[in-house]
Write a protein that holds these residues in place. Structure first.
Motif, PDB file in Angstrom:
ATOM      1  N   GLN A   1       0.932  -1.174  -0.175  1.00 53.06           N
ATOM      2  CA  GLN A   1       0.088   0.026  -0.136  1.00 53.06           C
ATOM      3  C   GLN A   1       1.002   1.320   0.072  1.00 53.06           C
ATOM      4  O   GLN A   1       1.788   1.400   0.877  1.00 53.06           O
ATOM      5  N   ILE A   2       0.684   2.056  -1.019  1.00 49.63           N
ATOM      6  CA  ILE A   2       1.491   3.445  -1.193  1.00 49.63           C
ATOM      7  C   ILE A   2       0.737   4.369  -0.898  1.00 49.63           C
ATOM      8  O   ILE A   2      -0.336   4.732  -1.768  1.00 49.63           O
ATOM      9  N   TYR A   3       0.981   5.304   0.193  1.00 48.77           N
ATOM     10  CA  TYR A   3       0.164   6.500   0.559  1.00 48.77           C
ATOM     11  C   TYR A   3       1.032   7.591   0.016  1.00 48.77           C
ATOM     12  O   TYR A   3       1.902   7.977   0.601  1.00 48.77           O
ATOM     13  N   LEU A   4       0.291   8.638  -0.929  1.00 46.30           N
ATOM     14  CA  LEU A   4       1.042   9.678  -1.171  1.00 46.30           C
ATOM     15  C   LEU A   4       0.224  10.844  -0.604  1.00 46.30           C
ATOM     16  O   LEU A   4      -0.736  10.885  -0.139  1.00 46.30           O
ATOM     17  N   ASN A   5       0.969  12.144  -0.975  1.00 50.61           N
ATOM     18  CA  ASN A   5       0.151  13.338  -0.624  1.00 50.61           C
ATOM     19  C   ASN A   5       0.417  14.256  -1.945  1.00 50.61           C
ATOM     20  O   ASN A   5       0.865  13.828  -2.796  1.00 50.61           O
ATOM     21  N   ASN A   6      -0.106  15.371  -1.765  1.00 54.95           N
ATOM     22  CA  ASN A   6      -0.099  16.113  -2.875  1.00 54.95           C
ATOM     23  C   ASN A   6       1.195  16.599  -3.431  1.00 54.95           C
ATOM     24  O   ASN A   6       1.244  17.092  -4.697  1.00 54.95           O
ATOM     25  N   ASP A   7       2.240  16.614  -2.588  1.00 54.34           N
ATOM     26  CA  ASP A   7       3.315  16.866  -3.083  1.00 54.34           C
ATOM     27  C   ASP A   7       4.222  15.925  -3.842  1.00 54.34           C
ATOM     28  O   ASP A   7       5.259  16.242  -4.220  1.00 54.34           O
ATOM     29  N   SER A   8       3.751  14.774  -3.578  1.00 51.94           N
ATOM     30  CA  SER A   8       4.239  13.518  -4.191  1.00 51.94           C
ATOM     31  C   SER A   8       3.748  12.817  -5.360  1.00 51.94           C
ATOM     32  O   SER A   8       3.913  11.572  -5.866  1.00 51.94           O
ATOM     33  N   LEU A   9       2.676  13.573  -6.003  1.00 51.82           N
ATOM     34  CA  LEU A   9       1.920  13.065  -7.020  1.00 51.82           C
ATOM     35  C   LEU A   9       2.704  12.653  -8.306  1.00 51.82           C
ATOM     36  O   LEU A   9       2.281  12.010  -9.405  1.00 51.82           O
ATOM     37  N   ASP A  10       3.786  13.481  -8.444  1.00 55.42           N
ATOM     38  CA  ASP A  10       4.767  13.186  -9.738  1.00 55.42           C
ATOM     39  C   ASP A  10       5.631  11.826  -9.406  1.00 55.42           C
ATOM     40  O   ASP A  10       6.607  11.600 -10.358  1.00 55.42           O
ATOM     41  N   VAL A  11       5.265  11.023  -8.506  1.00 51.87           N
ATOM     42  CA  VAL A  11       6.263   9.844  -8.241  1.00 51.87           C
ATOM     43  C   VAL A  11       6.142   8.826  -9.369  1.00 51.87           C
ATOM     44  O   VAL A  11       5.188   8.685 -10.189  1.00 51.87           O
ATOM     45  N   GLU A  12       7.220   8.180  -9.695  1.00 54.47           N
ATOM     46  CA  GLU A  12       7.333   7.136 -10.663  1.00 54.47           C
ATOM     47  C   GLU A  12       7.164   5.632  -9.658  1.00 54.47           C
ATOM     48  O   GLU A  12       8.178   5.553  -9.067  1.00 54.47           O
ATOM     49  N   ILE A  13       6.327   4.772 -10.244  1.00 53.45           N
ATOM     50  CA  ILE A  13       6.543   3.536  -9.498  1.00 53.45           C
ATOM     51  C   ILE A  13       6.745   2.453 -10.622  1.00 53.45           C
ATOM     52  O   ILE A  13       5.973   2.202 -11.565  1.00 53.45           O
ATOM     53  N   ILE A  14       7.665   1.794 -10.052  1.00 58.99           N
ATOM     54  CA  ILE A  14       8.337   0.453 -10.974  1.00 58.99           C
ATOM     55  C   ILE A  14       8.114  -0.769 -10.218  1.00 58.99           C
ATOM     56  O   ILE A  14       8.461  -0.867  -9.200  1.00 58.99           O
ATOM     57  N   SER A  15       7.339  -1.697 -10.955  1.00 56.52           N
ATOM     58  CA  SER A  15       6.744  -2.838 -10.187  1.00 56.52           C
ATOM     59  C   SER A  15       7.367  -4.146 -11.059  1.00 56.52           C
ATOM     60  O   SER A  15       7.233  -4.081 -12.489  1.00 56.52           O
ATOM     61  N   SER A  16       7.789  -5.210 -10.561  1.00 55.75           N
ATOM     62  CA  SER A  16       7.948  -6.321 -11.170  1.00 55.75           C
ATOM     63  C   SER A  16       7.745  -7.532 -10.418  1.00 55.75           C
ATOM     64  O   SER A  16       8.155  -7.591  -8.960  1.00 55.75           O
ATOM     65  N   LYS A  17       6.983  -8.653 -10.807  1.00 54.79           N
ATOM     66  CA  LYS A  17       6.742  -9.847 -10.054  1.00 54.79           C
ATOM     67  C   LYS A  17       6.077  -9.834  -8.728  1.00 54.79           C
ATOM     68  O   LYS A  17       6.388 -10.186  -7.649  1.00 54.79           O
ATOM     69  N   SER A  18       5.253  -8.718  -8.664  1.00 55.98           N
ATOM     70  CA  SER A  18       4.442  -8.521  -7.461  1.00 55.98           C
ATOM     71  C   SER A  18       2.879  -8.469  -7.685  1.00 55.98           C
ATOM     72  O   SER A  18       2.651  -8.404  -8.863  1.00 55.98           O
TER      73      SER A  18
END
Length: 273
Positions: A214-231
């Protein structure tokens, strides 16, 4: 005297004639007569142990033979259950040989050695390992060149105060982390049921071989890049502005095709279940 001479002459003539018949020259000495024949074999006495015993045995045998049909009265009667054509179980024969089964000895597994929990700082690296049922873990006064590494922590919570370089959770289970801001990234590797909450900014979130994140973001971190594999079971919580969050799952299924120019194109397959 004349009679005696005549008798001798007749005996001589008879002897000469006998020798001539057997190929013996006249006037030669005849061979000696053959020896005595061998004696006859001894008579075997079948009544050894007494003449009376043999007589009694033969008498009993003749008595049994003279019974005629009555001789079968002493035999045991064969019943139906003893006849193979009426009792099929007698035709099955003896049961096949079965080797005795040997019970396998149970393998004694080595007892798992519980390693002590540790919370140390080695230069620029914070090492937090084997923490269990501990929700009061705090990294205070973190600097931008510091990194936090958590290993095999279970059902624990850590709070990181200050801006630091990166955070890594390795083989953690049911563990949560709350941090201010990161210069680089936060990584989840081989984890189960973990969650993170960023209060400032985080450039990259990397999820590898993790089930439940579970990834909880805020308004300052909406430009985050999420990289996932085998999950799997990955969700991003985006703030609505009223203190609540919108939960959006990260895609786990994809469809890939070969394009006309012989390249690949991949698109997300929505999970309608």
């Amino acid at each position: 005297m004349d009679d005696y001479q005549n008798h001798i002459s007749s005996v001589q003539i008879s002897f000469d004639m006998l020798c001539m018949g057997k190929g013996v020259a006249k006037g030669s000495i005849p061979p000696p007569p053959p020896g005595c024949p061998p004696p006859p074999p001894p008579v075997i006495d079948f009544n050894i142990g007494g003449a009376g015993d043999g007589a009694v045995d033969r008498s009993a045998l003749f008595a049994e033979i003279n019974k005629g049909q009555d001789i079968t009265k002493g035999l045991k009667k064969v019943t139906d259950d003893m006849q193979t054509h009426k009792n099929p179980t007698l035709r099955q024969g003896p049961a096949p040989f079965k080797a005795a089964t040997v019970k396998a000895t149970s393998i004694v597994k080595p007892t798992k050695v519980e390693k002590p929990a540790s919370f140390t700082k080695d230069g620029k690296k914070w090492m937090i390992e084997y923490q269990k049922e501990n929700h009061n873990l705090v990294v205070d006064n973190a600097e931008m060149n510091n990194v936090v590494y958590m290993y095999k922590c279970e059902n624990s919570t850590i709070t990181v105060k200050g801006k630091l370089n990166s955070v890594t959770l390795d083989s953690c289970k049911k563990t949560s982390i709350v941090f201010d801001s990161l210069v680089s990234s936060i990584e989840f590797i081989n984890c189960q049921s973990v969650q993170m909450q960023v209060l400032g900014k985080v450039p990259t979130v990397s999820i590898d071989k993790t089930d439940g994140c579970q990834i909880y973001l805020n308004n300052d971190s909406l430009d985050v890049e999420i990289i996932s594999s085998k999950s799997s079971e990955m969700n991003v919580m985006i703030p609505k502005g009223d203190g609540d969050y919108t939960e959006i799952p990260i895609a786990e299924q994809f469809k890939t095709r070969v394009t006309p120019n012989k390249t690949l194109t991949t698109e997300i397959v929505e999970n309608k279940g």
